[in-house]
Design an enzyme around this catalytic site. Structure first.
Site, PDB file in Angstrom:
ATOM      1  N   GLY A  17     -58.903  59.950 -68.945  1.00 39.45           N
ATOM      2  CA  GLY A  17     -60.119  60.608 -68.473  1.00 39.45           C
ATOM      3  C   GLY A  17     -60.132  60.799 -66.979  1.00 39.45           C
ATOM      4  NE  ARG A  20     -66.552  65.385 -66.623  1.00 38.07           N
ATOM      5  CZ  ARG A  20     -67.676  65.857 -67.145  1.00 38.07           C
ATOM      6  NH1 ARG A  20     -68.289  66.868 -66.566  1.00 38.07           N
ATOM      7  NH2 ARG A  20     -68.191  65.318 -68.235  1.00 38.07           N
ATOM      8  CG  ASN A  95     -62.248  56.524 -66.012  1.00 38.28           C
ATOM      9  OD1 ASN A  95     -63.205  55.947 -65.500  1.00 38.28           O
ATOM     10  ND2 ASN A  95     -62.220  57.842 -66.160  1.00 38.28           N
ATOM     11  CB  SER A 152     -70.530  50.203 -68.772  1.00 42.36           C
ATOM     12  OG  SER A 152     -71.921  50.335 -68.578  1.00 42.36           O
ATOM     13  CE1 TYR A 165     -70.859  54.362 -72.330  1.00 39.87           C
ATOM     14  CE2 TYR A 165     -72.481  52.736 -71.631  1.00 39.87           C
ATOM     15  CZ  TYR A 165     -71.389  53.528 -71.355  1.00 39.87           C
ATOM     16  OH  TYR A 165     -70.812  53.486 -70.109  1.00 39.87           O
ATOM     17  CE  LYS A 169     -68.002  52.263 -71.756  1.00 35.30           C
ATOM     18  NZ  LYS A 169     -66.675  52.711 -71.272  1.00 35.30           N
ATOM     19  CB  ILE A 198     -71.228  55.717 -60.845  1.00 35.07           C
ATOM     20  CG1 ILE A 198     -70.913  54.240 -61.109  1.00 35.07           C
ATOM     21  CG2 ILE A 198     -70.249  56.322 -59.847  1.00 35.07           C
ATOM     22  CD1 ILE A 198     -71.011  53.331 -59.903  1.00 35.07           C
TER      23      ILE A 198
END
Length: 261
Positions: A17, A20, A95, A152, A165, A169, A198
């Protein structure tokens, strides 16, 4: 007598990933700090190729590889392409990941959403790491070797509106410990970086909301985390200087996850 004309091979990093956001910042920082960097993306488009060009401007080589993390069958082809390009992987940065397709009541979560997020963030990451780790153990290297999971604050901080999610994690946090123990005898450092809020394209849509929450004290440092904040930590861990600290977790969140009264 020292041969000053001797060419020293740069270590090779693979960043999932990396096209970007946090991933791209990590790619460029690793390149500046001496790595040749391959990175995965969904499309080897103009943005990906521009990133490869930026890598070259700082003295490294870059390779963009279109690869879907959740497709386990694609992992072998990914690593074959990277190895043919630059040799064995010395540093893997996990990532890539996705957020919850829909935020909402935990009691309304759909199996399809659960499966998609867990297959990508946890299952895909685990089995790619397994494959890279096997290669590392079979090909000893003079280079420092590392596996770095970008997870995260949601490893520990629960958000019921995006439960799948958080669970993905949390699983990645345990995977860090497991791989750290398994690979310690091989002198391969395994680390975890836990970003907080972020500033990226993904958070642009909720920027105003977070600006107010910063003012209300959500983050003790009172500001956004920047992609370079994460990249500098990852590069330091990849350097080999923290090898004896394998299994360590770095909280990159401005103090967000520190329990407070």
């Amino acid at each position: 007598m020292t041969n000053n004309n001797k060419i020293t091979k740069r270590p090779v990093a693979l960043v999932t990933g990396g096209r970007r956001g946090i991933g791209a910042a990590i790619v460029l920082r690793l390149a500046r700090d001496g790595f040749d960097v391959a990175f995965t993306c969904r499309n080897e488009d103009e943005v990906a190729q521009q990133l490869c060009a930026e890598i070259e401007t700082v003295g490294g080589r870059g390779l963009a590889v279109a690869s879907e993390l959740q497709s386990l069958d694609a992992h072998a082809q990914l690593l074959e392409r990277v190895q043919a390009w630059g040799g064995a992987v010395d540093c893997l940065v996990n990532n890539a990941g996705i957020g919850s397709p829909v935020r909402g009541d935990l009691l309304d979560m759909k199996p399809a959403a659960f499966d998609l997020v867990l297959e990508t963030n946890l299952r895909g990451t685990f089995f790619l790491t397994q494959r890279v780790a096997k290669q590392m153990t079979l090909a000893p290297s003079e280079q420092a070797r590392s596996i770095i999971n970008v997870s995260s604050v949601s490893v520990e901080m629960a958000s019921p509106e995006r439960g799948e999610y958080c669970m993905s994690k949390a699983g990645l946090g345990m995977a860090t410990k497991l791989f750290a123990l398994r690979l310690a005898p091989e002198n391969i450092g395994v680390f975890e970086v836990r970003p907080g809020v972020i500033r990226t394209d993904m958070t642009a849509g909720v920027a105003n909301k977070y600006e107010q929450r910063f003012k209300d004290g959500l983050v003790p440092m009172g500001r956004w985390g920047e992609t370079n904040d994460i990249a500098s930590i990852v590069s330091s861990l990849a350097s080999g200087q923290f090898g004896f600290a394998t299994g360590s977790v770095i909280h990159a969140d401005g103090g967000l996850a520190i329990p407070r009264l």
